[in-house]
Design a protein around this motif. Sequence first.
Motif, mmCIF file in Angstrom:
data_model
loop_
_atom_site.group_PDB
_atom_site.id
_atom_site.type_symbol
_atom_site.label_atom_id
_atom_site.label_comp_id
_atom_site.label_asym_id
_atom_site.label_seq_id
_atom_site.Cartn_x
_atom_site.Cartn_y
_atom_site.Cartn_z
ATOM 1 N N LEU A 86 -10.852 -24.133 -18.575
ATOM 2 C CA LEU A 86 -11.572 -23.203 -19.444
ATOM 3 C C LEU A 86 -12.394 -22.244 -18.603
ATOM 4 O O LEU A 86 -12.894 -22.613 -17.538
ATOM 5 N N PRO A 87 -12.564 -21.034 -19.087
ATOM 6 C CA PRO A 87 -13.457 -20.097 -18.391
ATOM 7 C C PRO A 87 -14.902 -20.614 -18.456
ATOM 8 O O PRO A 87 -15.281 -21.319 -19.393
ATOM 9 N N PRO A 88 -15.719 -20.251 -17.475
ATOM 10 C CA PRO A 88 -17.116 -20.721 -17.438
ATOM 11 C C PRO A 88 -17.902 -20.421 -18.712
ATOM 12 O O PRO A 88 -18.715 -21.240 -19.139
ATOM 13 N N GLU A 89 -17.648 -19.273 -19.337
ATOM 14 C CA GLU A 89 -18.414 -18.949 -20.550
ATOM 15 C C GLU A 89 -18.066 -19.888 -21.709
ATOM 16 O O GLU A 89 -18.892 -20.151 -22.569
ATOM 17 N N VAL A 90 -16.851 -20.416 -21.715
ATOM 18 C CA VAL A 90 -16.471 -21.364 -22.765
ATOM 19 C C VAL A 90 -17.116 -22.721 -22.497
ATOM 20 O O VAL A 90 -17.604 -23.379 -23.419
ATOM 21 N N ILE A 91 -17.140 -23.125 -21.239
ATOM 22 C CA ILE A 91 -17.812 -24.375 -20.888
ATOM 23 C C ILE A 91 -19.286 -24.288 -21.290
ATOM 24 O O ILE A 91 -19.833 -25.214 -21.879
ATOM 25 N N LYS A 92 -19.894 -23.151 -21.011
ATOM 26 C CA LYS A 92 -21.283 -22.935 -21.425
ATOM 27 C C LYS A 92 -21.408 -23.031 -22.952
ATOM 28 O O LYS A 92 -22.363 -23.605 -23.471
ATOM 29 N N GLY A 93 -20.433 -22.482 -23.667
ATOM 30 C CA GLY A 93 -20.436 -22.557 -25.128
ATOM 31 C C GLY A 93 -20.345 -23.984 -25.651
ATOM 32 O O GLY A 93 -20.975 -24.332 -26.650
ATOM 33 N N LEU A 94 -19.575 -24.828 -24.970
ATOM 34 C CA LEU A 94 -19.476 -26.235 -25.379
ATOM 35 C C LEU A 94 -20.818 -26.949 -25.206
ATOM 36 O O LEU A 94 -21.228 -27.736 -26.059
ATOM 37 N N TRP A 95 -21.491 -26.678 -24.098
ATOM 38 C CA TRP A 95 -22.818 -27.265 -23.892
ATOM 39 C C TRP A 95 -23.813 -26.715 -24.913
ATOM 40 O O TRP A 95 -24.676 -27.436 -25.418
#
Length: 182
Positions: A86-95
Amino acid sequence: MRMSSPPPSPAKSQNTPDPLQLLLESHQQMRKFAALAAQLGKARGKQPAELSEAASQIIRYFTLGMPMHAEDEDYSLAPRLFDVTLPPEVIKGLWEMARQHEDLERAVDELLPAWVAVRDTPERHRELAAYLTLGGRQLMSQVEEHLSMEEQRLFPLIRERLDEETLAVIAMEILDRRGQLA
């Protein structure tokens, strides 16, 4: 001799619901009950039984339905998305999604005593009306921010990044939480 085809996998079964649709239906419920919570304080002139019933529905959803929805996302969806690239912004979105679940839980915990008071003693509605209105509006705003973030940033990835078998497992876990499996 006639060859029979293999049984369908859970992902291909006509009976396996779409997990994205289940999550979106859950979002509709969350919006519905957040709106009801926002309206409860302004429900002037309602009969005590109506006020009590509305408060009871709000309590039921926010103490049972919303936690199940958070579990659907935190325990069924997020771990599967973390397993794929996943792109970093999506990982951030999951958190961010998990953090927002905690924030929503705190907001509900703050409003719960007032909802219980209206459910159990609807005569107190007038006394609690301003608090219920303000708290309900704030909750509705938090809910909308949370759901919009998920729908815009995370949900599009569900079908894009997860295979059919994983989608079927997520759907079955969601239904299992709701006691709908045979």
